[in-house]
Design an enzyme around this catalytic site. Structure first.
Site, PDB file in Angstrom:
ATOM      1  N   ASP A 168      84.875  44.504  28.797  1.00  0.00           N
ATOM      2  CA  ASP A 168      85.964  43.833  29.502  1.00  0.00           C
ATOM      3  C   ASP A 168      87.231  43.882  28.645  1.00  0.00           C
ATOM      4  OD1 ASP A 168      85.979  41.485  31.967  1.00  0.00           O
ATOM      5  OD2 ASP A 168      87.674  41.526  30.570  1.00  0.00           O
ATOM      6  N   ILE A 169      88.364  44.150  29.267  1.00  0.00           N
ATOM      7  CA  ILE A 169      89.635  44.285  28.554  1.00  0.00           C
ATOM      8  C   ILE A 169      90.112  42.940  27.998  1.00  0.00           C
ATOM      9  CG2 ILE A 169      91.238  43.886  30.483  1.00  0.00           C
ATOM     10  CD1 ILE A 169      92.694  46.481  29.578  1.00  0.00           C
ATOM     11  N   ASN A 214      81.277  36.896  40.119  1.00  0.00           N
ATOM     12  CA  ASN A 214      82.260  36.141  40.891  1.00  0.00           C
ATOM     13  C   ASN A 214      82.384  36.785  42.263  1.00  0.00           C
ATOM     14  OD1 ASN A 214      82.882  34.404  38.716  1.00  0.00           O
ATOM     15  ND2 ASN A 214      84.250  35.946  37.839  1.00  0.00           N
ATOM     16  N   GLY A 216      86.626  33.266  42.159  1.00  0.00           N
ATOM     17  CA  GLY A 216      87.419  33.785  41.048  1.00  0.00           C
ATOM     18  C   GLY A 216      87.368  35.299  40.916  1.00  0.00           C
ATOM     19  N   HIS A 223      80.810  43.758  40.305  1.00  0.00           N
ATOM     20  CA  HIS A 223      80.569  43.855  38.859  1.00  0.00           C
ATOM     21  C   HIS A 223      79.814  42.631  38.382  1.00  0.00           C
ATOM     22  CE1 HIS A 223      84.553  42.108  39.570  1.00  0.00           C
ATOM     23  NE2 HIS A 223      84.358  41.356  38.503  1.00  0.00           N
TER      24      HIS A 223
HETATM   25  P1  5GP Z   1      86.438  39.127  38.122  1.00  0.00           P
HETATM   26  O1  5GP Z   1      87.452  38.036  37.871  1.00  0.00           O
HETATM   27  O2  5GP Z   1      86.842  39.969  39.307  1.00  0.00           O
HETATM   28  O3  5GP Z   1      85.028  38.644  38.205  1.00  0.00           O
HETATM   29  O4  5GP Z   1      86.450  40.042  36.836  1.00  0.00           O
HETATM   30  C1  5GP Z   1      87.296  41.114  36.630  1.00  0.00           C
HETATM   31  C2  5GP Z   1      87.249  41.441  35.164  1.00  0.00           C
HETATM   32  O5  5GP Z   1      87.804  42.726  34.981  1.00  0.00           O
HETATM   33  C3  5GP Z   1      88.043  40.480  34.288  1.00  0.00           C
HETATM   34  O6  5GP Z   1      87.170  39.876  33.342  1.00  0.00           O
HETATM   35  C4  5GP Z   1      89.105  41.362  33.653  1.00  0.00           C
HETATM   36  O7  5GP Z   1      89.365  41.008  32.319  1.00  0.00           O
HETATM   37  C5  5GP Z   1      88.501  42.756  33.764  1.00  0.00           C
HETATM   38  N1  5GP Z   1      89.479  43.821  33.863  1.00  0.00           N
HETATM   39  C6  5GP Z   1      90.549  43.847  34.688  1.00  0.00           C
HETATM   40  N2  5GP Z   1      91.211  45.011  34.541  1.00  0.00           N
HETATM   41  C7  5GP Z   1      90.515  45.736  33.604  1.00  0.00           C
HETATM   42  C8  5GP Z   1      90.721  47.033  33.032  1.00  0.00           C
HETATM   43  O8  5GP Z   1      91.652  47.758  33.351  1.00  0.00           O
HETATM   44  N3  5GP Z   1      89.818  47.426  32.088  1.00  0.00           N
HETATM   45  C9  5GP Z   1      88.766  46.647  31.717  1.00  0.00           C
HETATM   46  N4  5GP Z   1      87.943  47.131  30.777  1.00  0.00           N
HETATM   47  N5  5GP Z   1      88.549  45.417  32.243  1.00  0.00           N
HETATM   48  C10 5GP Z   1      89.417  44.969  33.181  1.00  0.00           C
END
Ligand code: 5GP
Ligand code: ZN
Length: 119
Positions: A35-36, A92, A98, A105
């Site tokens: 995760d970034i 999520n 969220g 994922h």
């Molecule tokens: P969600 O909130 O949809 O469950 O999680 C999305 C996740 O994707 C977040 O934890 C966010 O930090 C991660 N994320 C968003 N954009 C990128 C990206 O470009 N690269 C990576 N490695 N993670 C990302």
């Protein structure tokens, strides 16, 4: 397993290599990367190559894929050294859940004690 790419999807672009990522694991059906914006010392995202907008977009035809996802997550958690002390899986779903990226994922989060309940 069919790989249906969605041109507008960030994670489909990561799978395609159009956006760089720090790969942790891959097989024919799945891809995992860091995760970034990590929420803990270890924060891996595990995704199906097939574009599903979220876990509730999965259908009966995805039964094996969802099973493979969790079993791969277990292997990743072990390989990341999380098995002994424990860790957390998070999916999520939707606005109140969220979810910010609409490609299914599984978050694999660990490396420190995690609080509960979530906010
Ligand atoms: P969600 O909130 O949809 O469950 O999680 C999305 C996740 O994707 C977040 O934890 C966010 O930090 C991660 N994320 C968003 N954009 C990128 C990206 O470009 N690269 C990576 N490695 N993670 C990302
Ligand atoms: Zn996608």
């Amino acid at each position: 397993m069919e790989s249906i790419m969605n041109d507008d999807c960030l994670f489909c672009k990561i799978i395609a290599g159009d956006i760089p990522s720090n790969k942790v694991y891959e097989d024919d059906d799945l891809y995992a990367f860091r995760d970034i914006n990590p929420a803990a010392p270890t924060h891996v995202l595990l995704i199906p190559r097939k574009h599903l907008s979220g876990v509730t977009a999965a259908g009966e035809e995805d039964r094996e894929l969802l099973g493979s996802l969790l079993l791969a997550a277990n292997r990743i958690a072990t390989a990341e050294g999380l098995a002994e002390d424990g860790f957390r899986y998070v999916i999520n779903n939707g606005k109140h859940g969220g979810q910010t990226v609409y490609h299914l994922h599984l978050h694999i989060i660990g490396g420190r004690p995690l609080t509960w309940p979530p906010g």
